[in-house]
Scaffold this motif. Sequence first.
Motif, PDB file in Angstrom:
ATOM      1  N   PRO A  91       0.886  -1.156   0.293  1.00 10.82           N
ATOM      2  CA  PRO A  91       0.159   0.169  -0.282  1.00 10.82           C
ATOM      3  C   PRO A  91       0.590   1.285  -0.152  1.00 10.82           C
ATOM      4  O   PRO A  91       0.234   2.438  -1.051  1.00 10.82           O
ATOM      5  N   PRO A  92       1.791   1.565   0.810  1.00 13.15           N
ATOM      6  CA  PRO A  92       3.194   2.283   0.908  1.00 13.15           C
ATOM      7  C   PRO A  92       4.016   2.635  -0.770  1.00 13.15           C
ATOM      8  O   PRO A  92       3.797   3.919  -1.027  1.00 13.15           O
ATOM      9  N   LEU A  93       3.192   1.971  -1.516  1.00  7.30           N
ATOM     10  CA  LEU A  93       4.249   2.505  -2.800  1.00  7.30           C
ATOM     11  C   LEU A  93       3.604   2.944  -3.977  1.00  7.30           C
ATOM     12  O   LEU A  93       4.191   4.284  -4.530  1.00  7.30           O
ATOM     13  N   SER A  94       2.670   3.711  -3.550  1.00  5.55           N
ATOM     14  CA  SER A  94       1.647   4.549  -4.330  1.00  5.55           C
ATOM     15  C   SER A  94       1.437   5.974  -3.427  1.00  5.55           C
ATOM     16  O   SER A  94       1.081   6.241  -4.227  1.00  5.55           O
ATOM     17  N   LYS A  95       1.911   6.093  -2.152  1.00  7.88           N
ATOM     18  CA  LYS A  95       1.848   6.781  -1.307  1.00  7.88           C
ATOM     19  C   LYS A  95       3.365   7.126  -0.662  1.00  7.88           C
ATOM     20  O   LYS A  95       3.988   8.008  -0.682  1.00  7.88           O
ATOM     21  N   ASP A  96       3.519   6.843   0.927  1.00  5.09           N
ATOM     22  CA  ASP A  96       4.554   7.004   1.074  1.00  5.09           C
ATOM     23  C   ASP A  96       5.479   7.384   0.532  1.00  5.09           C
ATOM     24  O   ASP A  96       6.490   7.681   0.682  1.00  5.09           O
ATOM     25  N   PHE A  97       6.095   6.024   0.185  1.00  2.71           N
ATOM     26  CA  PHE A  97       7.156   5.599  -0.697  1.00  2.71           C
ATOM     27  C   PHE A  97       7.267   6.019  -1.967  1.00  2.71           C
ATOM     28  O   PHE A  97       8.257   7.303  -1.947  1.00  2.71           O
ATOM     29  N   LEU A  98       5.841   6.415  -2.438  1.00  3.26           N
ATOM     30  CA  LEU A  98       6.342   7.457  -4.312  1.00  3.26           C
ATOM     31  C   LEU A  98       6.400   8.793  -3.297  1.00  3.26           C
ATOM     32  O   LEU A  98       7.309   9.435  -4.472  1.00  3.26           O
ATOM     33  N   ARG A  99       6.064   9.299  -2.381  1.00  2.04           N
ATOM     34  CA  ARG A  99       6.331  10.732  -1.630  1.00  2.04           C
ATOM     35  C   ARG A  99       8.409  10.581  -1.626  1.00  2.04           C
ATOM     36  O   ARG A  99       8.649  12.116  -1.198  1.00  2.04           O
ATOM     37  N   GLY A 100       8.553   9.494  -1.196  1.00  2.63           N
ATOM     38  CA  GLY A 100      10.092  10.012  -0.858  1.00  2.63           C
ATOM     39  C   GLY A 100      10.251  10.081   0.763  1.00  2.63           C
ATOM     40  O   GLY A 100      10.922   9.706   0.967  1.00  2.63           O
ATOM     41  N   ASP A 101       8.672   9.535   1.143  1.00  6.16           N
ATOM     42  CA  ASP A 101       8.577   9.172   2.853  1.00  6.16           C
ATOM     43  C   ASP A 101       9.312   8.261   3.816  1.00  6.16           C
ATOM     44  O   ASP A 101       9.314   8.221   4.565  1.00  6.16           O
ATOM     45  N   VAL A 102       9.145   7.394   2.531  1.00  5.10           N
ATOM     46  CA  VAL A 102      10.052   6.029   3.678  1.00  5.10           C
ATOM     47  C   VAL A 102      10.769   5.112   2.428  1.00  5.10           C
ATOM     48  O   VAL A 102      10.558   5.896   1.474  1.00  5.10           O
ATOM     49  N   SER A 103      11.982   4.669   3.778  1.00 10.27           N
ATOM     50  CA  SER A 103      12.542   3.892   2.107  1.00 10.27           C
ATOM     51  C   SER A 103      11.520   2.143   1.940  1.00 10.27           C
ATOM     52  O   SER A 103      11.222   1.755   2.235  1.00 10.27           O
ATOM     53  N   ALA A 104      13.518   1.985   0.927  1.00 13.19           N
ATOM     54  CA  ALA A 104      12.403  -0.080   0.712  1.00 13.19           C
ATOM     55  C   ALA A 104      12.565  -0.659   2.545  1.00 13.19           C
ATOM     56  O   ALA A 104      11.883  -1.624   2.455  1.00 13.19           O
ATOM     57  N   SER A 105      14.174  -0.519   2.546  1.00 11.09           N
ATOM     58  CA  SER A 105      13.403  -1.485   3.483  1.00 11.09           C
ATOM     59  C   SER A 105      12.714  -1.011   4.730  1.00 11.09           C
ATOM     60  O   SER A 105      12.192  -1.906   5.900  1.00 11.09           O
ATOM     61  N   TRP A 165     -13.623 -18.162   4.805  1.00  7.53           N
ATOM     62  CA  TRP A 165     -13.741 -16.733   4.556  1.00  7.53           C
ATOM     63  C   TRP A 165     -15.031 -16.599   5.552  1.00  7.53           C
ATOM     64  O   TRP A 165     -16.389 -16.981   4.522  1.00  7.53           O
ATOM     65  N   CYS A 166     -15.748 -15.571   5.679  1.00  6.36           N
ATOM     66  CA  CYS A 166     -16.424 -14.883   6.286  1.00  6.36           C
ATOM     67  C   CYS A 166     -16.695 -13.252   7.052  1.00  6.36           C
ATOM     68  O   CYS A 166     -17.549 -12.841   7.265  1.00  6.36           O
ATOM     69  N   GLU A 167     -15.137 -12.885   6.066  1.00  5.11           N
ATOM     70  CA  GLU A 167     -15.371 -10.856   6.477  1.00  5.11           C
ATOM     71  C   GLU A 167     -16.210 -10.423   5.658  1.00  5.11           C
ATOM     72  O   GLU A 167     -15.908 -11.565   4.436  1.00  5.11           O
ATOM     73  N   VAL A 168     -16.318  -9.799   5.768  1.00 10.53           N
ATOM     74  CA  VAL A 168     -16.576  -8.869   4.761  1.00 10.53           C
ATOM     75  C   VAL A 168     -15.397  -7.520   3.902  1.00 10.53           C
ATOM     76  O   VAL A 168     -14.616  -7.392   4.572  1.00 10.53           O
ATOM     77  N   PRO A 169     -15.536  -7.837   2.591  1.00 12.26           N
ATOM     78  CA  PRO A 169     -14.575  -7.568   2.436  1.00 12.26           C
ATOM     79  C   PRO A 169     -14.192  -5.642   2.417  1.00 12.26           C
ATOM     80  O   PRO A 169     -15.192  -5.238   2.300  1.00 12.26           O
ATOM     81  N   GLY A 170     -13.461  -5.268   1.751  1.00 10.75           N
ATOM     82  CA  GLY A 170     -12.554  -3.942   2.139  1.00 10.75           C
ATOM     83  C   GLY A 170     -11.745  -3.388   2.047  1.00 10.75           C
ATOM     84  O   GLY A 170     -10.765  -3.520   2.300  1.00 10.75           O
ATOM     85  N   PHE A 171     -11.549  -2.213   1.876  1.00  8.48           N
ATOM     86  CA  PHE A 171     -10.508  -1.627   2.483  1.00  8.48           C
ATOM     87  C   PHE A 171     -10.670   0.122   2.120  1.00  8.48           C
ATOM     88  O   PHE A 171     -11.256   0.732   2.691  1.00  8.48           O
ATOM     89  N   TRP A 172      -8.828   1.020   3.219  1.00  9.69           N
ATOM     90  CA  TRP A 172      -9.074   1.844   3.060  1.00  9.69           C
ATOM     91  C   TRP A 172      -7.657   2.782   2.004  1.00  9.69           C
ATOM     92  O   TRP A 172      -6.654   1.958   1.511  1.00  9.69           O
ATOM     93  N   THR A 173      -8.651   3.755   1.903  1.00 11.35           N
ATOM     94  CA  THR A 173      -7.325   4.186   0.383  1.00 11.35           C
ATOM     95  C   THR A 173      -7.554   6.170   1.179  1.00 11.35           C
ATOM     96  O   THR A 173      -7.872   6.109   1.243  1.00 11.35           O
ATOM     97  N   THR A 174      -5.892   6.113   0.683  1.00  9.99           N
ATOM     98  CA  THR A 174      -5.073   7.681   1.410  1.00  9.99           C
ATOM     99  C   THR A 174      -5.198   8.815  -0.163  1.00  9.99           C
ATOM    100  O   THR A 174      -4.215   8.345  -0.501  1.00  9.99           O
TER     101      THR A 174
END
Length: 384
Positions: free
Chosen positions: A45-59, A311-320
């Motif tokens: 998930p951070p690949l399109s957010k924090d990582f792309l912005r340069g806020d976090v490193s690969a490690s 599997w009995c959870e309702v699917p879902g996600f968060w997006t920023t």
Amino acid sequence: MSNIGVLIVGSGPAGVAAAESFRKAGGTSAVTIVTTDSSRPCFRPPLSKDFLRGDVSASEIELHTAQWFSDLGIELIRDDTVVSIDIHAQRATTHGGRSIFYAQLILASGADPKPLAVPGGHKALPLRSLHDAEVLRDAASGADTAVVVGAGFIGCEAAASLAHRGIATTLVTPDQVPQQKRLGFSAGERITDFLSEAGVQYVGGVKVSAVHGDSVRLDNGVSITTDVVLAATGVAPRTELVARTGISMAAERIAVDEHMRTSIANVYAAGDVALAINRIAGRRVLVEHWQDAITQGTIAGANAAGESSSWCEVPGFWTTIGDRTLKYAAWGDGYGRARLVEKEAGFSVWYETNGITVGILTLDADDDYAEGQNRIRSGAALPW
């Protein structure tokens, strides 16, 4: 040639969760993960957010350290690909020449980005793996302008992140508003506002007709000059290998039951490649989200160790998108009517079919999100 207990194809969230779950459920036999990736599994998930912005490193976004894999007795084979599976002999062969016998097989090979199918479309960068993100971030470091093609959540997140870097970013899509089919027009309008707040120019109702060296041509005759082009045009499950094995398929994915079992007794599938029965919904439900892949992988791994999870959870996600975080839960196979309700600091969108709650989307309305999940799970009516 090697002989192991569990072979897991793929090191995404479903594959890694399956390995961990197998161990937690008491599985003691050898576990091997084979992945095409050259890097250790990462939190995507951070690949399109924090990582792309340069806020976090690969490690900083690695799922686990090398020591973690060692401590759990999980062998991680990178830079290799399973090219054939003999279901009867319970043997997999890799591109690198390995022949691996297994007692249990878990297919979690994920999905590939769909290419931009226009002249010059190969010049557009994908965004799926850590390597993709590193290439995109490097390209962005020297860019003044960018075009993102596609208004799915990855496209919207990446466009906002590129704009955050000071890059003049245009998002191009055939949709009048983002996610109109899934979320409805009112919700799409709000997402358009989020993009605008983040500094992204939204251009809807058009398609890309060609990509040139320094521009993107639209089907309305307009050309947009750009230094970087990102194709956020969806994904396709990696099921070509499985389709040749005789394992039952459904809608171009691997058909599994609520326990993640395929039509072959000792073979499981989870994540993007699977189309699973959800016990609460009572039908197959398509998901392409990070948390759902973890859930399904966890079930597959536990059941491979002898449990009977379902599997009995309702699917879902968060997006920023920029500074706005949306939370969404739904069965994902459509709705009859959507109603947007303004809240003190945000909003909620309730989705219903024949009076039954089938989805909830919220911004800064956690009480509604929790209530919506409960109503979806129980098949209850809307709360008014």
